[in-house]
Design a protein around this motif. Structure first.
Motif, PDB file in Angstrom:
ATOM      1  N   ARG A 243      18.142 -23.205 103.883  1.00  0.00           N
ATOM      2  CA  ARG A 243      18.541 -24.208 104.973  1.00  0.00           C
ATOM      3  C   ARG A 243      19.523 -23.176 105.914  1.00  0.00           C
ATOM      4  O   ARG A 243      19.295 -23.255 107.169  1.00  0.00           O
ATOM      5  N   GLU A 244      20.452 -22.405 105.330  1.00  0.00           N
ATOM      6  CA  GLU A 244      21.302 -21.582 106.142  1.00  0.00           C
ATOM      7  C   GLU A 244      20.515 -20.405 106.975  1.00  0.00           C
ATOM      8  O   GLU A 244      20.514 -20.370 108.115  1.00  0.00           O
ATOM      9  N   GLN A 245      19.517 -19.880 106.096  1.00  0.00           N
ATOM     10  CA  GLN A 245      18.796 -18.850 106.761  1.00  0.00           C
ATOM     11  C   GLN A 245      17.820 -19.264 107.942  1.00  0.00           C
ATOM     12  O   GLN A 245      17.565 -18.891 109.004  1.00  0.00           O
ATOM     13  N   ARG A 246      17.095 -20.492 107.547  1.00  0.00           N
ATOM     14  CA  ARG A 246      16.110 -20.916 108.483  1.00  0.00           C
ATOM     15  C   ARG A 246      16.681 -21.696 109.593  1.00  0.00           C
ATOM     16  O   ARG A 246      16.070 -21.710 110.605  1.00  0.00           O
ATOM     17  N   SER A 247      17.799 -22.426 109.537  1.00  0.00           N
ATOM     18  CA  SER A 247      18.410 -22.856 110.655  1.00  0.00           C
ATOM     19  C   SER A 247      18.751 -21.864 111.698  1.00  0.00           C
ATOM     20  O   SER A 247      18.639 -22.176 112.698  1.00  0.00           O
ATOM     21  N   LEU A 248      19.359 -20.771 111.425  1.00  0.00           N
ATOM     22  CA  LEU A 248      19.653 -19.683 112.167  1.00  0.00           C
ATOM     23  C   LEU A 248      18.276 -19.212 112.832  1.00  0.00           C
ATOM     24  O   LEU A 248      18.370 -18.872 114.039  1.00  0.00           O
TER      25      LEU A 248
ATOM     26  N   ASN B 180      28.896 -17.273 109.017  1.00  0.00           N
ATOM     27  CA  ASN B 180      29.476 -18.126 110.109  1.00  0.00           C
ATOM     28  C   ASN B 180      29.505 -17.418 111.374  1.00  0.00           C
ATOM     29  O   ASN B 180      29.349 -17.719 112.473  1.00  0.00           O
ATOM     30  N   LYS B 181      29.881 -15.886 111.162  1.00  0.00           N
ATOM     31  CA  LYS B 181      29.828 -15.392 112.410  1.00  0.00           C
ATOM     32  C   LYS B 181      28.490 -15.134 113.115  1.00  0.00           C
ATOM     33  O   LYS B 181      28.665 -15.315 114.420  1.00  0.00           O
ATOM     34  N   GLN B 182      27.354 -15.120 112.388  1.00  0.00           N
ATOM     35  CA  GLN B 182      26.096 -15.280 112.924  1.00  0.00           C
ATOM     36  C   GLN B 182      25.735 -16.245 113.806  1.00  0.00           C
ATOM     37  O   GLN B 182      25.314 -16.398 114.675  1.00  0.00           O
TER      38      GLN B 182
END
Lengths: 327, 260
Positions: free
Chosen positions: B54-59, B228-230
């Motif tokens: 989820r984290e990667q694909r949301s980005l 978070n920075k990304q």
């Protein structure tokens, strides 16, 4: 164009699917049931290549469509022998075979339970998730399917296939704004897909006509529909659906052109002026006529059109001429 | 000028069978063994759990909205932008939101990144150990032998390449020592391995040496990068977009572009 086993057979007309699945026994016989990936054993068995597995997968799909369960099982067994039980894609195919063989609702429920079981062990098994959603939808549990799709898209928002399925699901329930939102997401992921542009135009047009020719939303949606169809044609010359939609929408706008264009806030699209609309309508009519003429004459380079779509275009044109409106 | 007399060295013909063939066969077998050892030792890529996905694909989703904003109308784009920026800034897509604002963990202490390094170590080891062993084996048993004469003449520059380990000044460069044959095998057996093992085999030493030079594509979500920075950077990127739509004036473009 002859049907190819390297393409997904989902879109094929029934006759072609039948033809493909008739090849299944011959293909199963001509390839050995085990293959190896190294060259020393290569001397004794067939080499492995991705096309073979693609062939098996497509054969399963077309055999299931034509009711040749034996061939489907043969192909599935070979995929299982190569990739094992744990491969997500093969798991989904196995589920598909089971779904196709289920005789009544009870058996389908059992397949659904199996999917739930698999997903409780591994909650990122996207192929099985998609199978579960498709099964829910075909069992008529639309809201469950929509919930599951939203759940899938929550953790995988870059899945264009799922977004477009969600759009279709919302559309079938008459929820136009949601359907449009989901279709726009597809467009974000595939910005140059002309069919998606045209589909979005269709959705906008249907949303506009469903809400009735009232207020500002109607004009805004019609304006966007015109623009979407224009964009789809711009991306793909001679795109029948694009011209069909353009003709339909501009004809409708011209019919109720008496209403003044309201000035809405600047973010919205405005309808083009009457002259532009007329020219667009003329262009679409002329192009549609050209496509219909060439396509029915089977001219070289005009053969790829779907016969049903050409027939619909012909009907639209004849409606136009019979009503005596010369545009 | 007189013709330089052809050098002849009387060798035991058995040298050919007891040195040249064994070295070649051992080299080929080691290559095959290394290939299968690498295949066996390779760990399957680790499955991402739902939260990481989820984290990667949301980005990635945010990036594609930023890249393809021109397909949307202004209203739809603004709606998406507001949602994404709010979610990015509040950190609701993060794998573990409570870690927000803390410095990223040391990549050396992160077990998942250690695995990647271990994999690289294993590959290096699989290459270094057999090479060292064979080299010392050849040095111990066959050093100093002249084992064959090449069937074509060569210039004097090839002497250091072909006669390693044989310190004879005046010998014709066509004579070849066993160590040199070993080096020739290292570099020359690639096509043999391609034939035996398929083109993407792990016996290929050159490819492994080139490997680290290839650009690192997986770096985006690699260890030591603070998601978070990304997210915050992406929120800023989205915020500064000056929206235009590809649908602006599309009718005019169409009417000008298409002739009936």
């Amino acid at each position: 164009m002859a049907p190819s086993l390297f393409r997904s057979p989902v879109q094929l007309p029934p006759a072609d699917a039948l033809e493909l699945s008739k090849q299944a026994p011959a293909i199963l016989r001509s390839f050995p049931s085990t293959v190896s990936s190294s060259a020393i054993t290569d001397l004794f068995s067939a080499p492995e290549n991705p096309e073979l597995w693609l062939t098996y997968e497509n054969l399963i799909l077309s055999s299931l469509r034509t009711g040749d369960d034996k061939a489907a099982h043969g192909c599935l067994a070979r995929l299982l022998a190569r990739f094992g039980n744990e491969n997500e894609r093969v798991m989904a195919l196995g589920g598909l075979v089971k779904e196709a063989e289920a005789a009544n609702n009870g058996e389908l429920e059992r397949v659904l339970k199996e999917y739930d079981q698999i997903l409780s062990e591994n909650d990122t098994n996207i192929p099985i998730m998609k199978r579960r959603i498709a099964l829910l939808r075909s069992m008529g549990r639309l809201s469950d399917a929509a919930t599951a799709l939203v759940q899938l898209l929550d953790f995988s928002p870059t899945d264009a296939e799922a977004w477009s399925e969600l759009s279709d699901l919302y559309f079938s329930q008459g929820l136009y704004p949601q359907a449009i939102y989901a279709e726009e997401e597809v467009l974000v992921l595939a910005p140059n897909a002309w069919n998606v542009h045209a589909r979005l135009g269709e959705l906008q047009y249907m949303a506009a006509t469903a809400s009735g020719a009232g207020g500002g939303a109607y004009q805004k949606q019609m304006a966007e529909a015109v623009k979407r169809f224009s964009r789809s044609i711009e991306l793909c010359d001679d795109y029948l659906r694009g011209y069909y939609g353009l003709k339909l929408v501009t004809g409708r706008i011209l019919k109720d052109s008496a209403k003044p264009t309201k000035v809405t806030d600047e973010g919205d699209f405005l309808l083009p002026d009457t002259k532009t609309t007329e020219r667009l309508n003329q262009l679409a009519t002329a192009k549609l006529a050209e496509i219909v003429r060439h396509s029915s004459a089977q001219d070289r380079g005009w053969r790829g059109y779907n016969p049903a779509e050409v027939a619909a275009a012909r009907e639209l044109l004849s409606e136009d001429s019979s009503s005596g409106v010369v545009r | 000028m007189t013709q330089v007399p052809v050098q002849t060295i009387h060798r035991d013909p058995q040298l050919f069978y007891w040195i040249l063939f064994p070295i070649t066969i051992v080299m080929v077998l080691t290559g095959i063994l290394r290939h299968y050892a690498t295949v066996l030792m390779a760990t399957a890529p680790k499955k991402l759990d739902q939260k990481t996905t989820r984290e990667q694909r949301s980005l990635a989703h945010g990036i594609s909205v930023r890249g393809n904003f021109h397909t949307l109308s202004k209203r739809s784009f603004n709606a998406r932008r507001d949602v994404l920026i709010t979610a990015y800034e509040s950190g609701s897509y993060l794998k573990d939101p409570e870690n927000q604002g803390q410095p990223p963990p040391n990549p050396m202490s992160d077990p998942s990144s250690m695995e990647g390094m271990m994999g690289m170590m294993k590959n290096q080891m699989a290459m270094i150990i057999p090479n060292t062993l064979i080299m010392s084996w050849i040095n111990a048993f066959f050093s100093g032998y002249v084992i064959m004469k090449l069937p074509f003449p060569l210039t004097i520059k090839f002497k250091s390449m072909l006669q390693a380990g044989v310190a004879t000044k005046d010998m014709d460069p066509r004579w070849m020592s066993s160590i040199s044959w070993y080096f020739l095998c290292i570099f020359g057996l690639q096509s043999v391995f391609n034939f035996l093992l398929g083109s993407d085999n792990a016996a290929n030493q050159m490819a492994q040496q080139m490997g680290p030079m290839a650009p690192q594509t997986a770096q985006m979500f690699g260890p030591g990068v603070d998601p978070n920075k990304q997210f915050l950077a992406e929120a800023e990127n989205l915020a500064v977009i000056d929206h235009y739509s590809v649908l602006d004036d599309v009718e005019q473009r169409l009417l000008e572009g298409i002739r009936i």
